[in-house]
Every structure is written in structure tokens, then in C-alpha cells.
Enzyme design. Structure first.
Site, PDB file in Angstrom:
ATOM      1  N   GLY A  48       0.863  -1.178   0.000  1.00 38.09           N
ATOM      2  CA  GLY A  48       0.000   0.000   0.000  1.00 38.09           C
ATOM      3  C   GLY A  48       0.902   1.231   0.000  1.00 38.09           C
ATOM      4  N   ALA A  49       0.675   2.143  -0.958  1.00 44.36           N
ATOM      5  CA  ALA A  49       1.641   3.226  -1.186  1.00 44.36           C
ATOM      6  C   ALA A  49       2.001   4.026   0.078  1.00 44.36           C
ATOM      7  CB  ALA A  49       1.120   4.141  -2.292  1.00 44.36           C
ATOM      8  N   ARG A  90      10.039  -1.407  -4.659  1.00 39.15           N
ATOM      9  CA  ARG A  90       8.862  -1.408  -5.539  1.00 39.15           C
ATOM     10  C   ARG A  90       8.851  -0.095  -6.333  1.00 39.15           C
ATOM     11  NH1 ARG A  90       3.472  -3.449  -3.105  1.00 39.15           N
ATOM     12  NH2 ARG A  90       3.203  -3.970  -5.306  1.00 39.15           N
ATOM     13  N   GLN A 204      -5.813  -8.659  -2.399  1.00 39.14           N
ATOM     14  CA  GLN A 204      -5.825  -7.640  -1.337  1.00 39.14           C
ATOM     15  C   GLN A 204      -7.259  -7.322  -0.906  1.00 39.14           C
ATOM     16  OE1 GLN A 204      -3.985  -7.426  -4.124  1.00 39.14           O
ATOM     17  NE2 GLN A 204      -2.080  -6.313  -3.793  1.00 39.14           N
ATOM     18  N   ASP A 245      -1.418   4.789  -6.258  1.00 35.62           N
ATOM     19  CA  ASP A 245       0.012   4.571  -6.054  1.00 35.62           C
ATOM     20  C   ASP A 245       0.843   5.726  -6.591  1.00 35.62           C
ATOM     21  OD1 ASP A 245      -1.205   1.727  -5.944  1.00 35.62           O
ATOM     22  OD2 ASP A 245       0.740   1.666  -4.938  1.00 35.62           O
ATOM     23  N   LYS A 256      -4.014  -0.202  -8.254  1.00 30.10           N
ATOM     24  CA  LYS A 256      -4.008  -1.658  -8.428  1.00 30.10           C
ATOM     25  C   LYS A 256      -4.681  -2.079  -9.732  1.00 30.10           C
ATOM     26  CE  LYS A 256      -2.357  -4.021  -6.469  1.00 30.10           C
ATOM     27  NZ  LYS A 256      -1.000  -4.465  -6.899  1.00 30.10           N
TER      28      LYS A 256
HETATM   29  O1  MRU Z   1       0.453  -3.950  -4.593  1.00 23.61           O
HETATM   30  P1  MRU Z   1      -0.126  -3.197  -3.438  1.00 23.61           P
HETATM   31  O2  MRU Z   1      -0.953  -4.035  -2.526  1.00 23.61           O
HETATM   32  O3  MRU Z   1       0.930  -2.402  -2.699  1.00 23.61           O
HETATM   33  O4  MRU Z   1      -1.095  -2.154  -4.120  1.00 23.61           O
HETATM   34  C1  MRU Z   1      -1.815  -1.275  -3.313  1.00 23.61           C
HETATM   35  C2  MRU Z   1      -2.750  -0.422  -4.061  1.00 23.61           C
HETATM   36  O5  MRU Z   1      -2.858  -0.462  -5.260  1.00 23.61           O
HETATM   37  C3  MRU Z   1      -3.497   0.595  -3.249  1.00 23.61           C
HETATM   38  O6  MRU Z   1      -4.752   0.839  -3.787  1.00 23.61           O
HETATM   39  C4  MRU Z   1      -2.693   1.897  -3.235  1.00 23.61           C
HETATM   40  O7  MRU Z   1      -1.368   1.670  -2.848  1.00 23.61           O
HETATM   41  C5  MRU Z   1      -3.291   2.886  -2.337  1.00 23.61           C
HETATM   42  S1  MRU Z   1      -3.218   2.418  -0.659  1.00 23.61           S
HETATM   43  C6  MRU Z   1      -3.878   3.659   0.253  1.00 23.61           C
END
Ligand code: MRU
Length: 353
Positions: A48-49, A90, A204, A245, A256
Site C-alpha cells: 500500500g503506497a 517497488r 488484497q 500509487d 491496483k
Molecule cells: O500492490 P499493493 O498491494 O501495494 O497495491 C496497493 C494499491 O494499489 C493501493 O490501492 C494503493 O497503494 C493505495 S493504498 C492507500
């Protein structure tokens, strides 16, 4: 409303909740080596970003705190290595690079005074880096509350709200961005049920969002990703709210994989589509979403589910994020306010506030 803590700074080290093991096991790891924090980001033990940003901040603080450097010059040589290790985890979530840039600026601010104070100066930098990480975490918590407050006003008074992936407490280390909006709306009396797409291949939605909402007693219905169109056409959905992200200067938003399809289907069905994200997720250096680096992960995550092969031994693709063009976005909700089209001037204004 109590929300889960995905990451905490403690005297024993950085404690991270293992998101790979949810929902079947609640396991925490305590890290004292920044390289292990980097590994936890890369392997998605924390994800999650915004939470990745907090983890990077704590990782750097940990690296400086445990560094064996005896002089400022030694630490100055080691510091970029710590930052680079965390940067190579990442590529899409810009909060990671935002946090690293912030720590580099802070280090450069502190270094001149520290160099005049010998060992005491070195200790001062160690303490200041920890304080900075705690501040990043605190700002995240406060920021999520503001996003929630601004966004709640856009939520329907009753009915369904669809989200995607997990943009909740697990993903931010606060109350969440998209789920923060829903949490505050519910606190303010909205009668909302959350539609949660499972979000293949990492799940997720089903593993994390469903778990987190269920823990808080927030009503939800879990659906598979291929049910999204059906529910947007017939399911009484009043709004979609997702996280991000990276948001380019023109409002194009990486989130995502699957988000783009949801946005197009929302527009087709006249349903507002909101992005909720902190200012640290806005990358004004990229003019459009075409420049956002998109992470590709192992195809084994597509051919296998929970370690069990679900496809023959064929070529598979695992694109982790997609870009939603800004024309599908009704508004972008940040802690500094809400941006509407035209997004370029609106986002610039919010970033500068
Ligand atoms: O691959 P992830 O689980 O890190 O991806 C997360 C997402 O795409 C979330 O929607 C995004 O980071 C926003 S979290 C507040």
C-alpha cells in the site's frame, strides 16, 4: 473505531504486521536491520503506497540508528546505501521515493551542525532521523483523517460504495484513504455497505479489505473481480472510491490492476469515481500517466493461488498496476482538499498549500 496498526516504531525495532499471512494468521515481525525492512516492502509483507512510505521512513531511521559509523563522514558514506536499498523495492508507489527524498533533505540540513559537534553531533542525527520517521507516521494518521473528512461529504447517505484492492489502515498506517473516507462517512451516520472486489492475483480485497472491514464491523459484500460490471450496472452502487500509487500532474492515476476497468464501467453507469490519496502520492514531475513506471511481478503469482498450481505451465503476465486516465475520475480527494477537473491546475494548487 479501532483500526489495525500495520507498522509501529518500538524500542525493540520496527514491528510490521505480516500482510502475506492475513487473514488466516495475525503475525508480527520485529526488524532491527533496514535491509530486512526493504525485504518486507519488496515481498509485500507491508504494502500500500502510503504504508510503504512510512516503512521506508522507519527503515532509514533504523539504518542510521544501528549504523556502526564512528564519524559523520562514515555515516555520510553509508546513508546513500541505506536509501538506495530501500529505493530498490517497488517502483510504482511514489510515496517510497517521496519519503527517501525527505530523509535526504533532512540529513543534509542536519549534517553541517553535526559535523561541528563530533560524537554528540552523530548521536543528534540518529535521534533526529527517528523523530522524522515518527513525524511521517503521525502526519499520515492526521492526513488520513482529513482525507476522510473531505471525502465523507461526497459519499452517498445510504447504499453501496465500491472500492478496489486495499486502501485501508493496512495500506496507510492511518485509517486508510479510500477506506478512511468510508470510515468517516459511517462515523457521520451514512448507512454504507462496501462492495469489495477480491483483487486477483494478490487478493488484497478478499484477504485484507474484507478482513479489515469485518474487524471494524463495517458491512461489506465480497465479490469476484468479474462481477464488477454486473454490480455497477444493477447493484445500487452510489460511488466508487479507490486509493492511488501515483498520480501524474494531469490527474492520470496508477492504482491496483483492475482499477481502470472499474473506472470505465463507473462512467458508463453514471456512478462517480473518486480517488483518495495523500499529497505524497502526487508526482508533479510526470506530465501524464504514460510516464508512471508500472511494476510487473512474478507470473507464478498468476499461475498459482496460495501455493497451489491453478493453471498449466504456460506463459502468464502479472501486471501489478494500471493507469486510469483522468477523464474517468470525478474528483481526487487529498488531505489539503478536493481536486476537480481540470486537474493540472487543481493538483498544483493542492500540492502548494
Ligand atoms: O500492490 P499493493 O498491494 O501495494 O497495491 C496497493 C494499491 O494499489 C493501493 O490501492 C494503493 O497503494 C493505495 S493504498 C492507500
Amino acid at each position: 473505531m479501532h483500526t489495525v496498526e500495520p507498522i509501529q516504531w518500538t524500542p525493540a525495532g520496527v514491528v510490521i504486521l505480516d500482510q502475506l499471512k492475513l487473514p488466516s494468521e495475525v503475525v508480527h515481525h520485529t526488524y532491527t536491520d533496514y535491509r530486512d525492512v526493504a525485504k518486507a516492502i519488496k515481498t509485500m509483507i507491508i504494502r500500500g503506497a502510503p504504508a510503504i512510505g512510512v516503512a521506508a521512513a522507519m527503515g532509514i531511521a533504523l539504518g542510521v540508528q544501528h549504523s556502526e559509523a564512528k564519524t559523520l563522514e562514515d555515516l555520510r558514506a553509508e546513508f546513500p546505501i541505506i536509501c538506495e536499498t530501500l529505493a530498490h523495492t517497488r517502483p510504482t508507489a511514489v510515496d517510497l521515493f517521496w519519503a527517501i527524498a525527505r530523509f535526504k533533505r533532512r540529513f543534509d540540513e542536519l549534517a553541517p551542525a553535526a559535523s561541528r559537534n563530533g560524537a554528540a553531533g552523530l548521536d543528534g542525527i540518529r535521534t533526529a532521523m527517528v523523530q522524522e520517521a515518527l513525524l511521517v507516521h503521525e502526519e499520515r494518521r492526521a492526513g488520513d483523517r482529513c482525507i476522510g473528512k473531505f471525502g465523507a461529504a461526497l459519499m452517498p447517505k445510504s447504499g453501496r460504495v465500491m472500492t478496489q484492492c486495499n486502501a485501508g489502515a493496512l495500506a496507510t498506517a492511518g485509517i486508510g484513504t479510500a477506506l478512511g473516507v468510508i470510515r468517516v462517512a459511517i462515523e457521520e451516520g451514512h448507512q454504507i455497505e462496501v462492495l469489495v472486489p477480491e483483487t486477483r492475483p494478490y487478493l488484497q480485497g478478499s484477504r485484507l479489505t474484507a478482513w479489515e472491514l469485518h474487524e471494524d464491523g463495517i458491512p461489506l459484500t465480497l465479490i469476484t473481480d468479474n462481477m464488477v460490471g454486473h454490480f455497477l450496472r444493477t447493484g445500487g452502487v452510489g460511488a466508487v472510491v479507490v486509493g492511488a500509487d501515483r498520480i501524474a500532474a494531469n490527474g492520470d492515476t496508477a492504482n491496483k490492476i483492475g482499477t481502470y476497468g472499474i473506472a470505465v464501467l463507473a462512467k458508463e453507469n453514471d456512478i462517480p469515481f473518486y480517488v483518495a490519496a495523500p499529497i505524497s502520492t502526487i508526482d508533479l514531475s510526470l506530465p501524464t500517466g504514460d510516464q508512471i513506471p508500472i511494476e510487473e511481478r512474478s507470473p507464478a503469482e498468476v499461475t498459482h493461488a496460495a501455493g497451489i498450481r491453478t493453471a498449466p505451465d504456460v506463459r502468464a503476465a502479472h501486471i501489478a498496476f494500471d493507469v486510469t486516465p483522468h477523464r474517468y475520475i470525478t474528483a481526487i480527494i487529498t488531505e489539503n482538499g478536493i481536486a476537480h477537473a481540470p486537474f493540472a491546475p487543481a493538483l498544483k494548487d493542492l500540492v502548494q498549500r
